[in-house]
Design an enzyme around this catalytic site. Structure first.
Site, PDB file in Angstrom:
ATOM      1  CB  SER A 111      -1.115   0.066   1.247  1.00 55.36           C
ATOM      2  OG  SER A 111      -1.810   1.147   0.998  1.00 55.36           O
ATOM      3  CD  GLU A 112       1.025   6.425  -3.212  1.00 55.48           C
ATOM      4  OE1 GLU A 112      -0.328   6.213  -3.827  1.00 55.48           O
ATOM      5  OE2 GLU A 112       1.351   7.533  -3.340  1.00 55.48           O
ATOM      6  CG  ASN A 113      -1.090   4.113   3.319  1.00 60.66           C
ATOM      7  OD1 ASN A 113      -1.038   3.194   2.545  1.00 60.66           O
ATOM      8  ND2 ASN A 113      -1.767   4.321   4.478  1.00 60.66           N
TER       9      ASN A 113
END
Lengths: 270, 223, 270, 223
Positions: free
Chosen positions: B48-50
């Site tokens: 997940s990009e975060n």
């Protein structure tokens, strides 16, 4: 070497009109809620806000405080992702002041990767850099392009925020920080990038309680620290409690659990 | 009108592309459903990009008690912890994405062009929403799987000679799964690889602006 | 998803002549000693070695194995710091082969900051970047210079190693890594930068034994893992034991404790 | 010949520049001795380029049993752990250095010029040793303190109109502590601020190529 200050008011003292402020926004946690509230209270103007996601939140202010709330005090936005308040104007009771302000706002929206990279270049005292991301898109517009070895790149300049509002989990008084889960996100990057780094944490530990290996942000990058009241507004415990109060309402539950859909049309992936 | 594939079936077909050991980023919407259809015996790590890797399943409405605010994915969904999971900052996450460590990105689209250009972040003239991590994902991933309906609700082409919407990336789509076909952009053009049950190549061509090439092994979608 | 291989030979399988290999060298620990030994044993040629410090070590090979040992197999060196073997030729019994090879070697020595930055740019899939460090020095030579806002910068291109030899403390079989103390150094950067990352560790833990927050290198950046024999050559325990054997000899002790002096003249600061 | 300051006294004088809360990088040799002379009541965090901050004292020969191989500084010395210490990768360390979070770098030199240029990494024509982190340190530190003997062993100038050795950085020296003087490079030129006991400005000038300006408050070095 004690960087802990007794109040959020003191922590944001000296932030002038026109300052640039960088802060994390992804989900309910990992944002510097009490620092934002203090800045709103003080009413500083003409701010440049730098955040990876600048967007309206459907959650009430009593649950979560987001950078969006600073809109009336802002002159400029630099972001990776932006979703306009005007999109939600008909379904919410957003003050018209917000919608108007948002229109006037100077906006620089460059995608998450380039946004993070301009902060990291500033953190490292580096000069401009060439990014391969955004070629053939609107991100190119107004920027230098250059070909290296047959491949095209876009030139970006470092952006150093005057202040970072950093949300960490724990700190010691020297300024060493740790983060919980996805609250880490942009926070360690911000701490390194800003001229002055102001930290909101839930817990203060004694120097030496952290193992030297578990520290994520070393003390050198931290200037001021304020500790949230135990269970108080903006604390992890408080936000969890408020969210679960909302989750206990069956009609609200679905919207929260599938929260993504609120900001997603067919193709959009923030 | 013949029957089109449901969102779940499209996700099931796309998930067949996932190989054992792959690191995969799933976009919001239909792509996210792919997590429910991972072929047996294949271990996947979701990114997940975060700043999360290797987390567990997305929390469903009937498990809402398990929600932890520090376990949120890029699309705003809450996930369960899983052994081997790690958290890192967004700088590291974007390096992972751009630097070529993502095997697959699976995302939705407004439009796909004959050359494999992707448009999925903006509507022309609408400046009310902008960018995010899509450009980084499609730039850096080894494979980009796009899942979308073949035409708009009004029956307009979504697969076009040239995208008319602002593009997310040029020549970046590896495979396109629609509700009637599986199409692969190649140097020669778009190759029709698979068709939904009951559909013919001619019928699919009528709903596609660019000329479709037919794969030698053109076949009905296997699920 | 099991990246653990049973031997160092298997871990380095497929490394061809002419490959570029990046590895950490700072002190006795934190270097991939058994991977280096395996590569020497296999005798691959024309290597490009990338390391922050390429220097002769006065320690015997039984104590520590350093990148320097690969010199006869090398075509090119990219480094942050370089101290030639020839400087020590009269005081040591260095094979003349090393001295000769070192003279022919193509060398690119660009300082620690620029060296680390070309690796990080590769790690992030970025293009060239402008560095302010080295202006007015020999580092400028042969490189593009450019002025931004009245300040001069030097252009550097990313360098992606084909392989990184990474030395970590612990790993799980997915490839999550942790490091001890200053052994961290360049290792996490290398793991992210290389096309293929091969890891030497002292201990394998079960997935889930690490807290998700303590992991320094996430599994995505790791391709192959080999675990050192407990207490065996190259392990932390072994190297500590060997060093303390040397420290127990009073005549040697001073030289080791003041080790820096060996590489320091008046002004030098590596 | 008059008496010159010892290495220890030079280090003692330089350490007087250290302020409470400073983050400081000490180079090998005399600069490293500064750690022994930190003014009372001032808390200093030492930073080492290989990725350590806030560590304890350097281990001396008679404490050799305490040596841990994973506690080594940039100059190859072993240090003791200390509460509040942290370890990080070299990318972070170089960011810290270049990014302006170091208050003071203290290092040795071959030569210093009238403009404050520093030469401390190479001898002309000698390609046998190269660079390291010196250029990053002098670029990024808020203050650069140089400690060196005023002239070479052969009596040649080390403080010159222009450096004849390859430079480490231009106009980067904040203050120069020698074995006979304390000198501050300014826009107007080198300012003689302090002299060693028994030395006159004239005597110091004779050992210095560029013309020295005399500080209004020129005084004997206070220790």
């Amino acid at each position: 070497m004690n960087k802990v200050l007794p109040s959020f008011e003191e922590a944001i003292a000296g932030i002038p009109d026109g300052a640039s402020i960088a802060l994390n926004n992804w989900g309910l946690a990992g944002g510097p809620q009490n620092l934002i509230l203090a800045l709103r209270e003080r009413g500083v103007k003409d701010l440049t806000v730098m955040t990876q996601n600048f967007m309206y939140t459907p959650f009430p202010e009593e649950v979560v405080v987001m950078p969006f709330m600073l809109l009336p005090q802002m002159r400029k936005l630099v972001a990776g992702f932006f979703a306009a308040a005007s999109r939600y104007a008909d379904t919410t009771n957003l003050p018209s002041e917000f919608i108007e302000k948002e229109k006037e706002l100077e906006k620089e929206v460059i995608g998450h990767g380039n946004f993070t990279a301009v902060l990291r270049a500033a953190a490292g005292g580096m000069g401009p850099f060439y990014s391969p991301v955004g070629i053939g898109t609107t991100v190119e517009e107004g920027r230098e392009k250059r070909n290296f070895d047959g491949k095209e790149y876009i030139l970006f300049s470092p952006l150093q925020p005057d202040f970072a509002f950093v949300r960490a989990d724990k700190a010691d008084r020297y300024g060493n920080l740790t983060y919980n889960g996805t609250c880490r996100c942009l926070n360690p990057v911000l701490a390194m990038a800003a001229k002055t780094t102001i930290v909101e944490v839930d817990e203060l530990v004694e120097p030496g309680e952290f193992s030297p290996e578990e520290i994520v942000t070393p003390a050198a990058f931290v200037d001021r620290i304020v500790v949230n009241e135990v269970g108080g507004r903006g604390s992890y415990e408080y936000t969890m409690k408020k969210l679960h109060e909302l989750l206990s309402i069956p009609e609200v539950r679905g919207a929260i659990i599938g929260a993504a859909k609120k900001f997603v049309d067919d193709g959009e992936d923030n | 009108m013949k029957e089109k594939l449901s969102e779940e079936i499209m996700a099931l077909r796309a998930a067949k592309e996932f190989q054992d050991g792959n690191i995969i980023n799933l976009g919001a919407g239909i792509p996210n459903l792919c997590a429910m259809f991972i072929p047996e015996g294949r271990n996947i790590m979701f990114e997940s990009e975060n700043g999360a890797l290797g987390y567990g399943g997305i929390i469903m409405v009937d498990e809402f008690e398990k929600v932890e605010i520090q376990h949120i994915d890029a699309g705003g969904r809450y996930f369960l912890p899983k052994e081997g999971m790690s958290f890192f900052d967004m700088g590291t996450s974007l390096d992972l994405m751009r630097g070529g460590r993502l095997d697959i990105t699976c995302l939705g689209a407004y439009q796909v062009s004959a050359k494999g250009d992707l448009a999925n972040w903006a509507i022309p003239g609408d400046i009310s929403v902008g960018i995010g991590g899509g450009m980084d994902l499609v730039y850096g991933s080894k494979r980009v799987i796009v899942i979308m309906e073949h035409v708009t609700k009004n029956g307009e082409f979504k697969i076009l000679n040239e995208c008319t919407y602002p593009v997310t990336g040029k020549k970046c789509v590896s495979v396109l799964v629609t509700d009637i076909a599986v199409i692969e952009p190649t140097k020669e053009g778009l190759v029709l690889k698979e068709y939904a049950p009951g559909w013919t190549a001619e019928e699919i061509q009528k709903l596609t602006e660019p000329k479709l090439l037919l794969a030698d092994d053109l076949k009905e979608i296997e699920l």
